[in-house]
Design an enzyme around this catalytic site. Structure first.
Site: not given
Ligand code: NOJ
Length: 447
Positions: A170, A358
């Site tokens: 991320e 995720e």
């Protein structure tokens, strides 16, 4: 209520796993020659983290990795995603390798393999060595060199056994929260930090990818992105344009340069301000043909136009104000978001494979008579998986699903309060209890 799908519906090659990160779980913050990371420093500053929690011990995975990997095995989890702590391996960020840090990861990798669990390794999950931050961290272009060295060391040391790699976790979050908002390490604020950090992280995605490809025979190489389905408040033109800008920022800014599309400047003009940091061959050097892209999705966002917010002219309408179901993070529970993101990323021509690296939720768990009955988490997972299956059945590329996360852990600026784990951790005793959701995932995977 029985779930409306079976594991076999996803096909025999679908990758099932669970994700964690070094800083959130390992503890042992100064053990065996580890150097400090920016998160060690940030999280010990008064007021930086809710309740002034620190991750000095966290889940003590550093000492309990054998027990934890046995637990993964007992839960039928075949793929384990974890990250490497850069400052455990290279305490100063570059130069001398810390053999004891390397030995820890060798033991973790070997233990996974002994239990028939495939390791999926993230190179960078936000814990930059502090010594590098003293030189500007992600804002210093020398990070291209530093990150390259680190990637090379990891590829060389672990590439004989680790074949599944992710370069970054991320990048939008660690640059946005860490170098623009100042709410994550290293606590820097403003465009003068954010813009160079973005561009250098951008280049490092591809640098890491190339190094892994050259150094690890037979590797499958990916990188991961946070993404949320973005919708305008209503159909008015200004809200729709605001939503487009937020989408460019949150969902496209790190991905499109990798694919050779450049920064989404047309939809987010403020990105023109990246120009001073871009050197002549940079956009070419940002490209890399990843084997897979990891999608990390938790919620959707509703956007409205706002003149008061600089640079993007938009703001997110918080879920609690919208009266929708939320998790403990105040994130809306909206399972179709994951389907929409799979669909969106399938729209890009040159992404070969997509995996969900995720997805998960924090709810207020309670231990009662030694059990955690977290029905809301199980429902969250089932409802999101149903949307993943919907995408798959429509023929979209989606090849795996990793739950965030294994054990409750250190949730960054929120400390230990939000619990995302399938396994409850008592942080005083380090006792683990598999929650009802973990039992569900185990039996689902055991089918
Ligand atoms: C994404 C991050 O990768 C992870 O570190 C974090 O704990 C989860 N989201 C939940 O916020």
């Amino acid at each position: 209520m029985p779930e409306p799908f079976a594991k076999s519906d996803f096909g025999p090659h679908f990758v099932w796993g669970i994700s964690t990160a070094s800083f959130q779980t390992e503890g042992a913050h100064d053990k065996d020659g580890k150097g400090h990371s920016i998160w060690d420093v940030f999280s010990t500053q008064k007021g930086a983290i809710a309740n002034n929690h620190t991750a000095k011990i966290a889940c003590d995975f550093y000492h309990k990795y054998q027990e934890d990997i046995r637990l993964l095995k007992a839960m039928n989890i075949p793929h384990f995603r974890f990250s490497l702590s850069w400052s455990r391996i290279l305490p100063q960020g570059t130069g001398k390798i810390n053999k004891r840090g390397v030995s820890f990861y060798n033991k973790v990798i070997d233990c996974c393999l002994q239990h028939g669990i495939t390791p999926w390794v993230t190179l960078y999950h936000w814990d930059l060595p502090h010594t590098l931050q003293l030189k500007g961290g992600w804002t210093n272009r020398e990070i291209l060199e530093w990150f390259g060295q680190y990637a090379e060391v990891c590829a060389t040391l672990f590439g004989d056994r680790v074949k599944h790699w992710m370069v970054m976790n991320e990048p939008m979050v660690f640059t946005g929260a860490g170098y623009f908002l100042g709410v994550h390490a290293p606590g820097k604020k403003g465009m003068r930090h954010f813009l160079p950090a973005v561009h250098h992280a951008q280049l490092c995605q591809a640098i890491g990818g190339r190094i892994l490809r050259n150094s690890v025979a037979g590797a499958s190489i990916g990188t991961t992105y946070s993404c949320s389905f973005i919708e305008p408040k209503n159909t008015s033109k200004r809200h729709k344009k605001a939503a487009l800008r937020v989408d460019a920022l949150l969902n496209r800014m790190f991905l499109e340069p990798v694919l050779g599309l450049g920064y989404p400047i047309e939809d987010l003009p403020v990105l023109n301000r990246l120009q001073p940091y871009i050197q002549p061959t940079d956009m070419r050097d940002s490209c890399f043909d990843f084997d897979f892209i990891g999608i990390q999705n938790y919620t959707r966002e509703i956007v409205r136009h706002s003149c008061l917010v600089p640079y993007v002219g938009a703001r997110l309408i918080p879920a609690p104000q919208r009266g929708v179901a939320t998790t403990l993070m105040d994130w809306e529970v909206f399972p179709p978001s994951i389907y929409e993101m799979i669909k969106k990323y399938n729209g890009y021509k040159n992404i070969p494979r997509i995996l969900i690296t995720e997805n998960g939720s924090a709810f207020p768990d309670k231990v009662q008579q030694g059990r955690v009955e977290d029905a809301a988490r199980t429902a969250y997972l089932q409802d999101h998986l149903a949307q993943v299956l919907r995408a798959k059945q429509e023929g979209l590329s989606v090849h795996g699903y990793f739950v965030w996360t294994f054990t409750d852990n250190f949730e960054w600026a929120e400390g230990y309060h939000p619990r995302f784990g399938l396994v409850h951790v008592d942080f005083d005793t380090q006792k683990r209890i598999i929650k009802r959701s973990g039992q569900w995932y185990a039996s689902f995977l055991g089918q």
